[in-house]
Structures are given as C-alpha cells and as structure tokens.
Motif scaffolding. Sequence first.
Motif, PDB file in Angstrom:
ATOM      1  N   UNK A  30      49.457 -22.561  12.536  1.00 13.71           N
ATOM      2  CA  UNK A  30      49.276 -22.281  11.109  1.00 13.71           C
ATOM      3  C   UNK A  30      48.015 -22.969  10.592  1.00 13.71           C
ATOM      4  N   UNK A  31      47.831 -24.215  10.982  1.00 16.74           N
ATOM      5  CA  UNK A  31      46.625 -24.942  10.580  1.00 16.74           C
ATOM      6  C   UNK A  31      45.375 -24.282  11.161  1.00 16.74           C
ATOM      7  N   UNK A  32      45.468 -23.781  12.390  1.00 14.60           N
ATOM      8  CA  UNK A  32      44.340 -23.070  13.003  1.00 14.60           C
ATOM      9  C   UNK A  32      44.015 -21.806  12.205  1.00 14.60           C
ATOM     10  N   UNK A  33      45.034 -21.126  11.717  1.00 19.39           N
ATOM     11  CA  UNK A  33      44.799 -19.951  10.883  1.00 19.39           C
ATOM     12  C   UNK A  33      44.067 -20.306   9.601  1.00 19.39           C
ATOM     13  N   UNK A  34      44.483 -21.399   8.979  1.00 14.61           N
ATOM     14  CA  UNK A  34      43.808 -21.862   7.758  1.00 14.61           C
ATOM     15  C   UNK A  34      42.367 -22.253   8.069  1.00 14.61           C
ATOM     16  N   UNK A  35      42.179 -23.007   9.165  1.00 19.52           N
ATOM     17  CA  UNK A  35      40.820 -23.411   9.544  1.00 19.52           C
ATOM     18  C   UNK A  35      39.937 -22.210   9.843  1.00 19.52           C
ATOM     19  N   UNK A  36      40.496 -21.214  10.532  1.00 17.40           N
ATOM     20  CA  UNK A  36      39.714 -20.014  10.844  1.00 17.40           C
ATOM     21  C   UNK A  36      39.351 -19.257   9.576  1.00 17.40           C
ATOM     22  N   UNK A  82      34.724 -11.463  10.178  1.00 14.39           N
ATOM     23  CA  UNK A  82      35.776 -11.237  11.176  1.00 14.39           C
ATOM     24  C   UNK A  82      36.692 -12.454  11.272  1.00 14.39           C
ATOM     25  N   UNK A  83      36.120 -13.666  11.199  1.00 14.95           N
ATOM     26  CA  UNK A  83      36.935 -14.889  11.270  1.00 14.95           C
ATOM     27  C   UNK A  83      37.878 -14.997  10.078  1.00 14.95           C
ATOM     28  N   UNK A  84      37.402 -14.673   8.888  1.00 12.87           N
ATOM     29  CA  UNK A  84      38.259 -14.745   7.704  1.00 12.87           C
ATOM     30  C   UNK A  84      39.416 -13.752   7.807  1.00 12.87           C
ATOM     31  N   UNK A  85      39.123 -12.540   8.266  1.00 17.36           N
ATOM     32  CA  UNK A  85      40.182 -11.544   8.436  1.00 17.36           C
ATOM     33  C   UNK A  85      41.181 -11.978   9.513  1.00 17.36           C
ATOM     34  N   UNK A  86      40.680 -12.546  10.597  1.00 18.58           N
ATOM     35  CA  UNK A  86      41.556 -13.010  11.673  1.00 18.58           C
ATOM     36  C   UNK A  86      42.408 -14.194  11.219  1.00 18.58           C
ATOM     37  N   UNK A  87      41.814 -15.125  10.462  1.00 16.20           N
ATOM     38  CA  UNK A  87      42.588 -16.241   9.920  1.00 16.20           C
ATOM     39  C   UNK A  87      43.721 -15.755   9.034  1.00 16.20           C
ATOM     40  N   UNK A  88      43.435 -14.752   8.214  1.00 22.43           N
ATOM     41  CA  UNK A  88      44.489 -14.149   7.404  1.00 22.43           C
ATOM     42  C   UNK A  88      45.559 -13.491   8.264  1.00 22.43           C
ATOM     43  N   UNK A  89      45.135 -12.853   9.354  1.00 21.61           N
ATOM     44  CA  UNK A  89      46.090 -12.237  10.281  1.00 21.61           C
ATOM     45  C   UNK A  89      46.975 -13.258  10.969  1.00 21.61           C
ATOM     46  N   UNK A  90      46.398 -14.412  11.323  1.00 20.08           N
ATOM     47  CA  UNK A  90      47.194 -15.475  11.948  1.00 20.08           C
ATOM     48  C   UNK A  90      48.235 -15.993  10.962  1.00 20.08           C
ATOM     49  N   UNK A  91      47.824 -16.183   9.725  1.00 18.45           N
ATOM     50  CA  UNK A  91      48.776 -16.657   8.713  1.00 18.45           C
ATOM     51  C   UNK A  91      49.861 -15.625   8.425  1.00 18.45           C
ATOM     52  N   UNK A  92      49.533 -14.337   8.595  1.00 24.20           N
ATOM     53  CA  UNK A  92      50.517 -13.271   8.387  1.00 24.20           C
ATOM     54  C   UNK A  92      51.332 -13.003   9.651  1.00 24.20           C
ATOM     55  N   UNK A  93      51.068 -13.789  10.722  1.00 25.17           N
ATOM     56  CA  UNK A  93      51.765 -13.667  12.001  1.00 25.17           C
ATOM     57  C   UNK A  93      51.535 -12.307  12.666  1.00 25.17           C
ATOM     58  N   UNK A  94      50.351 -11.741  12.504  1.00 23.96           N
ATOM     59  CA  UNK A  94      50.012 -10.479  13.159  1.00 23.96           C
ATOM     60  C   UNK A  94      49.870 -10.725  14.658  1.00 23.96           C
TER      61      UNK A  94
END
Length: 147
Positions: A30-36, A82-94
């Motif tokens: 989760x923290x990695x998603x926020x950092x990304x 791309x990183x911002x979209x991926x970070x959002x995807x990680x937080x959304x558990x995609x």
Amino acid sequence: MTAQPHPGEPAGGYVPPPTRHSALATGGATFAGVLLLVNGLLAILQGISAIARDDVYARIGDYVYKINLTGWGWILLILGVIAALTGGGILARASWARAVGIALASLSLIAQFLFLPYQPLWSIIVMAINVFVIWALASHQPEPTRR
C-alpha cells in the motif's frame, strides 16, 4: 516462575516468519502504491519544468548520454503519467498494477540514474524510493479474491 506466552503468541516462544499475506507486506505494498503515485506526480512536474524551460536545471558540459533537457522532460513526463496511474491501480488492488509497478519502478530507477548529473540529491532520493517500491511489490502476494 515459568514464562507464560503472551495472548496470541504460540507456546515455546516460536514466532513463525511473516507470510506473504502479513501486515508488513500488505502495508508495504500500500505504501509502495502511494509512493508510486506521488513519485509519478513529482515526475510529471519535473518533466513539465524541463520541457517549459531549458535553463531550469544546470547545464552539463560533456555528458555521456546526450539528450537535451526537453528530451529528458518528455521522458519524465511520460513515465510520471504512467507511474501515477499505476500507483492508483495498486491502491485500487488492480491485478495488473503489481507487475506494471515493478517494471515502471525499474524504468524510473534507470531514468533517475541517467538524470543524476542534473539533480544528484533528488535523483538519489527517488532511486531509493524506487528500490523500496520494487521490493514491496515483489514481496507482496495479494490474497486471491473469492466469489
């Protein structure tokens, strides 16, 4: 007196190693998603500033990788989006976001290494963040969804 185990602790003092579903791995992902996400937003701003003005960063004399600041700006802007979209995807558990996040953090690590002569301290900080993101996403295995 005999030592009594704490509530929830197994007898004998043995504590099993954390599993892939442990709180540390889940919190790290989760923290990695926020950092990304934040790293992506900062790369977007960094890229826009390099595109807008060529004199934002110090000029380097003979640099091995000859890309002008506008070129670096576009690279950082694209990686940042791309990183911002991926970070959002990680937080959304995609499901796609973990693998893309690892690949993207790896690309960002390389890009920041190449950007090192322009902003050394910032590049080192972002490189360390990218190493953490790669570790956190690689060590976390999300629980399969149940239907």
